[in-house]
Design an enzyme around this catalytic site. Structure first.
Site, short mmCIF file in Angstrom:
data_model
loop_
_atom_site.label_atom_id
_atom_site.label_comp_id
_atom_site.label_asym_id
_atom_site.label_seq_id
_atom_site.Cartn_x
_atom_site.Cartn_y
_atom_site.Cartn_z
N LYS A 1 -63.97 101.64 -43.64
CA LYS A 1 -63.91 100.62 -44.68
C LYS A 1 -62.85 99.57 -44.33
CE LYS A 1 -65.49 103.56 -48.47
NZ LYS A 1 -65.19 104.09 -49.84
N ASP B 1 -49.25 55.19 -50.18
CA ASP B 1 -47.91 54.60 -50.24
C ASP B 1 -47.31 54.82 -51.63
OD1 ASP B 1 -45.68 53.34 -49.20
OD2 ASP B 1 -46.37 51.33 -49.75
N ARG C 1 -26.05 66.34 -56.75
CA ARG C 1 -25.46 66.06 -55.44
C ARG C 1 -26.44 65.23 -54.62
NH1 ARG C 1 -21.47 67.83 -51.94
NH2 ARG C 1 -20.57 69.00 -53.67
N HIS D 1 -26.68 62.73 -50.77
CA HIS D 1 -26.28 62.83 -49.38
C HIS D 1 -24.89 62.24 -49.14
CE1 HIS D 1 -30.28 64.13 -48.32
NE2 HIS D 1 -30.76 63.11 -49.00
N PHE D 2 -24.39 61.44 -50.08
CA PHE D 2 -23.16 60.71 -49.83
C PHE D 2 -22.11 60.95 -50.89
CE2 PHE D 2 -27.03 58.18 -49.23
CZ PHE D 2 -27.22 58.49 -47.90
N GLU E 1 -71.14 93.05 -38.76
CA GLU E 1 -71.18 92.50 -40.11
C GLU E 1 -69.89 91.76 -40.43
OE1 GLU E 1 -71.71 93.93 -44.77
OE2 GLU E 1 -71.61 95.41 -43.16
N LYS F 1 -78.32 80.38 -60.09
CA LYS F 1 -77.41 79.85 -61.10
C LYS F 1 -76.13 80.68 -61.18
CE LYS F 1 -80.85 77.53 -63.97
NZ LYS F 1 -81.38 77.36 -65.34
#
Length: 614
Positions: free
Chosen positions: A593, A265, A132, A134-135, A542, A497
């Protein structure tokens, strides 16, 4: 577009009718008897004698027919040159004459008969809707007689009833869409006198050009009182076809983004096939609107094409994520044949991009794979932080059938790792719990990114590995975009590390996970793990330092009286509201907590404007 204006109307001796265009372009009529004050006094004729020589001093209002406009003179019609072109095409006027009236198309009287055969139902059995636009809409059908008996075809159905209320439109027939026309169908807008001419021209062109292997095979056009039926070869642009196209688009865009280049673009017309062969590679073209962008900076100029522009571009703050939105629009078109966002005007398109949500309910979306739908949804997310990167999109399960995809380094990893290193131990523990909930495809993407950093034999990487890895892909563009400058800030960070487990925690995008349907499961499971391993009684100060690094903001935390204007602004609170009131909601009063709400907020780090909504 200019204002519309009514045609001159003859006014009876005893009354006159005035037409004014209202704010919503609907005519408002009023009937006024002689001697009474008109409903619109602004447009009433002057009671003073006319200044012209031959005008009678006591002219009656009813003796001269009048036209009433919202302006003294109507603006020129923007469609005037189009009307003149159509008139010349039909030989009705000379080049410099204009005999087509400027009034409403409905006033002219539209001839909606095309001379097409009217026996559509005798020749074809219409099936279910497969797409479908739009037209109009496309349906499957089966031939009932003649050479196409028993053959599957596609029928584009264009309702005539819509022609009076829509505006002129053209469809791109270049670039990648030329390939799409082979198996997919795009709806041309059919509106008013101009659009009726478009219908005639489209059928004429299809009839003349049919036979080329890269053009959809046209069979016949039919009509009845309600619709026009354009019968074409069956089939559709399959998911596999769309995958082939998307992999090529994503590969070049991922390379550009790594170099710090945003295209700005991306649209079907800017991708061309290198040759006419079925296996021809796609080539990206037209970098006229491209620009350099540093990974932690934003651009602010509005460029691009309306149908493909990202929401953040319209907000004047965007980066490489804007290209991913455009790719999502292309993917949507490839899979269903219509645009996700549409309006009659450019401003209307922009409003749709900002406010409307693309439809995934109508055909063919229900028949497509869940991975295909998820792929498009994760690109067409209005929050750029939740959008997939090009490298992540290449790793998406929908494209997993392509075994030879080369996934490049992803610059988002560098941004996320830098933020992770600057986080507190509390947030790192929360991210570590979240990393343990990742799925196999998500871990596969991170594993590839980790291996590109060339870990040591014992499976660890240092910060210097990030710079070494990026230099393998170095180009002049990377220097001009200052990507190298950004990478240097990561490689010089003092940090121990990392093994692969911590790398996963550091490389998670919480925003992207939030965009997934499984986010609630990820968050709940991660919170349960955090409860077992990392949750402990915490103080307000904290928690505050976990929201924003203490050294960065240079504030002091005093329990019960904590208040910092910069952090208040970050939380979306007024400066007078004590931040500890908000942060206390993140902590369970029973044991001190972190609550689930606090855990989720902590995962973000947090630069959110939604705290006051929580």
């Amino acid at each position: 577009m200019g204002l519309c204006h009514a045609k001159p109307i003859e006014i009876p001796e005893t009354q006159f009718e005035s037409h004014v265009i209202s704010g919503d372009n609907q005519p408002i009529s009023s009937t006024t008897e002689v001697g009474k004050t008109p409903q619109f006094p602004f447009y009433s004729p002057s009671p003073l004698p006319s200044g012209f020589k031959n005008s009678p001093a006591n002219s009656s209002v009813t003796s001269t027919p009048l036209r009433f406009f919202k302006r003294p003179f109507p603006p020129p019609s923007p469609a005037k040159h189009i009307r003149a072109l159509l008139a010349r095409r039909h030989g009705s006027i000379k080049p410099n004459e204009a005999s087509i009236p400027e009034g409403s198309e409905c006033d002219i009287g539209l001839d909606k008969n095309f001379g097409f055969p009217k026996q559509f139902e005798n020749h074809y059995e219409l099936g279910e809707e497969v797409g479908r636009g739009h037209f109009g809409f496309t349906c499957s059908a089966k031939g009932k007689r003649g050479s196409l008996k028993g053959q599957d075809v596609a029928v584009k159905v264009i309702p005539k009833a819509k022609w009076e209320n829509l505006s002129f439109h053209t469809v791109e027939f270049c670039g990648i869409l030329a390939f799409c026309l082979k198996k997919s169908f795009f709806f041309c807008q059919m509106t008013t006198a101009i659009a009726i001419e478009d219908v005639r021209r489209e059928v004429k062109i299809l009839r003349a050009l049919t036979g080329h292997k890269n053009l959809v095979q046209f069979y016949e056009a039919y009509e009845d009182g309600d619709n026009v039926y354009v019968v074409m070869e069956g089939g559709k642009f399959s998911e596999e076809d769309a995958k082939v196209v998307m992999v090529q688009i994503l590969s070049v865009v991922a390379y550009c983004h790594l170099q710090g280049v945003v295209h700005r673009d991306l649209k079907p017309e800017n991708f061309l096939f290198a040759s006419k062969g079925d296996n021809s590679p796609l080539k990206a073209i037209d970098f006229g609107l491209s620009d350099y962008v540093k990974p932690d900076e934003r651009l602010n100029d509005i460029v691009g094409s309306a149908y493909y522009v990202a929401p953040e571009v319209l907000h004047r703050s965007y980066g490489t994520e804007a290209d991913m939105w455009s790719i999502g629009v292309i993917a949507y078109i490839l899979l269903c044949g219509s645009r996700p966002f549409w309006a009659r005007t450019e401003s209307g398109i922009f409003r749709a991009v900002l406010k409307a949500e693309p439809s995934f309910d109508e055909a063919p979306w229900p028949s497509l794979s869940p991975d295909a739908v998820d792929f498009v949804k994760r690109l067409l997310n209005k929050d750029y932080r939740k959008r997939l990167t090009a490298a992540q999109a290449l790793s998406h399960p929908w494209l997993s059938s392509f075994q030879d995809i080369k996934i490049p380094q992803d610059m988002i990893i560098y941004r996320l790792v830098r933020a992770y290193i600057c986080s507190t131990s509390l947030r790192k523990a929360a991210l570590g719990a979240l990393a343990k909930t990742l799925t196999v495809p998500q871990l596969a993407y991170l594993k590839e990114q980790f291996q590109m950093l060339s870990p040591s034999k014992n499976g660890h990487i240092s910060m210097q590995n990030y710079k070494t890895a990026i230099l393998r892909s170095f180009t002049d563009a990377m220097r001009d975009s200052r990507v190298i400058e950004f990478v240097n800030t990561v490689s010089t960070l003092q940090y121990r590390k990392m093994d692969f487990e911590e790398f996963c925690a550091a490389s998670i995008s919480v925003h992207q996970l939030e965009a997934m349907d499984t986010w609630e499961q990820h968050a709940r499971c991660a919170y349960e793990l955090f409860e077992k391993d990392g949750n402990r009684p915490i103080m307000i100060e904290e928690l505050a330092s976990s929201v924003k690094n203490c050294k960065q903001w240079r504030f002091c935390c005093v329990y019960g009286t904590y208040n910092s204007p910069p952090l208040n602004q970050e939380l979306g609170l007024s400066p007078s509201v004590p931040v500890h009131v908000v942060l206390q909601d993140w902590i369970r009063h029973s044991d001190g907590k972190l609550s689930f709400l606090g855990f989720v907020r902590l995962l973000h780090g947090l630069s959110s404007r939604a705290f006051h909504k929580a």
